[in-house]
Design a protein around this motif. Sequence first.
Motif, PDB file in Angstrom:
ATOM      1  N   ARG A 138     -11.719  -9.805  44.166  1.00  0.00           N
ATOM      2  CA  ARG A 138     -12.720 -10.760  43.689  1.00  0.00           C
ATOM      3  C   ARG A 138     -12.276 -12.169  44.021  1.00  0.00           C
ATOM      4  O   ARG A 138     -11.107 -12.396  44.325  1.00  0.00           O
ATOM      5  CB  ARG A 138     -12.869 -10.631  42.171  1.00  0.00           C
ATOM      6  CG  ARG A 138     -11.540 -10.236  41.528  1.00  0.00           C
ATOM      7  CD  ARG A 138     -11.325 -10.623  40.135  1.00  0.00           C
ATOM      8  NE  ARG A 138     -10.967 -12.029  40.022  1.00  0.00           N
ATOM      9  CZ  ARG A 138     -10.984 -12.722  38.920  1.00  0.00           C
ATOM     10  NH1 ARG A 138     -11.312 -12.131  37.792  1.00  0.00           N
ATOM     11  NH2 ARG A 138     -10.661 -13.982  38.896  1.00  0.00           N
ATOM     12  N   GLY A 139     -13.169 -13.107  43.946  1.00  0.00           N
ATOM     13  CA  GLY A 139     -12.764 -14.482  44.206  1.00  0.00           C
ATOM     14  C   GLY A 139     -13.883 -15.478  43.997  1.00  0.00           C
ATOM     15  O   GLY A 139     -15.043 -15.097  43.737  1.00  0.00           O
ATOM     16  N   GLU A 154     -15.093 -11.648  49.674  1.00  0.00           N
ATOM     17  CA  GLU A 154     -13.806 -11.570  48.977  1.00  0.00           C
ATOM     18  C   GLU A 154     -13.177 -10.179  49.108  1.00  0.00           C
ATOM     19  O   GLU A 154     -11.967 -10.059  49.276  1.00  0.00           O
ATOM     20  CB  GLU A 154     -13.969 -11.944  47.498  1.00  0.00           C
ATOM     21  CG  GLU A 154     -14.130 -13.445  47.251  1.00  0.00           C
ATOM     22  CD  GLU A 154     -12.827 -14.237  47.456  1.00  0.00           C
ATOM     23  OE1 GLU A 154     -11.745 -13.631  47.486  1.00  0.00           O
ATOM     24  OE2 GLU A 154     -12.913 -15.471  47.606  1.00  0.00           O
ATOM     25  N   GLU A 157     -11.775 -10.015  52.556  1.00  0.00           N
ATOM     26  CA  GLU A 157     -10.552 -10.810  52.671  1.00  0.00           C
ATOM     27  C   GLU A 157      -9.353 -10.117  52.011  1.00  0.00           C
ATOM     28  O   GLU A 157      -8.259 -10.114  52.536  1.00  0.00           O
ATOM     29  CB  GLU A 157     -10.731 -12.176  51.987  1.00  0.00           C
ATOM     30  CG  GLU A 157     -11.551 -13.170  52.776  1.00  0.00           C
ATOM     31  CD  GLU A 157     -11.740 -14.481  52.017  1.00  0.00           C
ATOM     32  OE1 GLU A 157     -12.515 -15.304  52.518  1.00  0.00           O
ATOM     33  OE2 GLU A 157     -11.136 -14.693  50.956  1.00  0.00           O
ATOM     34  N   GLU A 158      -9.607  -9.535  50.842  1.00  0.00           N
ATOM     35  CA  GLU A 158      -8.480  -9.027  50.056  1.00  0.00           C
ATOM     36  C   GLU A 158      -8.122  -7.578  50.347  1.00  0.00           C
ATOM     37  O   GLU A 158      -7.013  -7.144  50.058  1.00  0.00           O
ATOM     38  CB  GLU A 158      -8.769  -9.222  48.560  1.00  0.00           C
ATOM     39  CG  GLU A 158      -8.880 -10.708  48.213  1.00  0.00           C
ATOM     40  CD  GLU A 158      -9.046 -10.992  46.730  1.00  0.00           C
ATOM     41  OE1 GLU A 158      -9.045 -10.050  45.926  1.00  0.00           O
ATOM     42  OE2 GLU A 158      -9.173 -12.189  46.390  1.00  0.00           O
ATOM     43  N   GLU A 203      -1.767 -13.704  49.726  1.00  0.00           N
ATOM     44  CA  GLU A 203      -2.643 -13.701  48.557  1.00  0.00           C
ATOM     45  C   GLU A 203      -2.510 -12.372  47.822  1.00  0.00           C
ATOM     46  O   GLU A 203      -2.469 -12.332  46.604  1.00  0.00           O
ATOM     47  CB  GLU A 203      -4.110 -13.921  48.977  1.00  0.00           C
ATOM     48  CG  GLU A 203      -5.061 -13.946  47.792  1.00  0.00           C
ATOM     49  CD  GLU A 203      -6.516 -14.177  48.175  1.00  0.00           C
ATOM     50  OE1 GLU A 203      -6.846 -14.123  49.369  1.00  0.00           O
ATOM     51  OE2 GLU A 203      -7.327 -14.415  47.252  1.00  0.00           O
TER      52      GLU A 203
END
Length: 316
Positions: A138-139, A154, A157-158, A203
């Motif tokens: 999440r972000g 998100e 990305e994660e 991250e």
Amino acid sequence: MSSPALTGASTVPLKTGIPPKELLDDLCSRFVLNVPKEDQQSFERILFLVEYAHWFYEDNSVENNPSLKSFTLKEFTSLMFNSCDVLKPYVPHIDDIFKDFTSYKVRVPVTGAIILDQTYERCLLVKGWKGTSWSFPRGKKNKDEEDHTCAIREVLEETGFDVSKLINKDEFIEMIFGPQRVRLYIVGGVKDDTPFAPRTKKEISEIAWQRLDELQPVYGDVISHGVTGLKLYMVAPFLKSLRSWISLHQPPVLPKPDAPVRAISMWKQGSSLVTTMKSSSRVSNSSNKGPAPGQSFRNFQLDVFPLLQAIETAFS
Ligand code: M7G
Ligand code: MG
């Protein structure tokens, strides 16, 4: 375009590890000055740019020149403000500027996804790079970004996984934590041998399928511990609604009696090995060529990804 100062590769190593002025000037000009005027309108926006410069510094400059020191974002912000001519006049206000930025950040709405396996017995959690907590991928939303678009970005990305074709805009759990709205879309039925690997650097440190029945207690706080001692961040408050959703939906595959009973680590930083469910053996993950630098661009309309790609190409 090529500037040795940006990578720090050919700068004279400084015993102090403090980045040389030309490196800070380069970062300032690339990430703060050479952006559309609208992105320089407020200090909140400028600090998101400084944060991007900080990530680039940590992930590229320090990695290529270990004599350079790592800094917290606050320290790095201070270095940038003291070094860049346009920011220098605001040095006396830097503490207030930084405080405003951190309180602004926690007000930005967050979206992401609760990804369930095919039996709905496990969900995908990611572990932060710095802390020890696990959370759903999440972000924070970018400026003018729709909730589900942010969730797709998100999650990609994660975890490296594209949920754009699986997400249902109407199927989500939303909760409010103080000033922050958090919306998580439920994406059920993902194969547990799906390869996952983050696309951002530093991250995410681990990605795993965690068993839902180990994420107790159901009525959890923002920070809680699962039954196996797993530290959870913003997971427990969603579990009650998630159980209700699961009780109303038939999983595509019924739980198998011989299914592994514990969590399954799918990706871990520093390791090129991932677990696959099919073979239960450790195999090399061909899609894991190492994460690319961060792509999330906070509250900006400027798409920084092509810029980062260009910089990477120029210095690789
Ligand atoms: P975020 O993107 O600010 O949060 O990342 P969000 O996903 O909730 O919107 C959270 C934290 O992860 C940051 O405060 C950094 O510590 C770290 N982080 C995120 N990214 C994308 C990077 C990156 O590209 N490089 C580094 N070094 N750290 C990052
Ligand atoms: Mg993120």
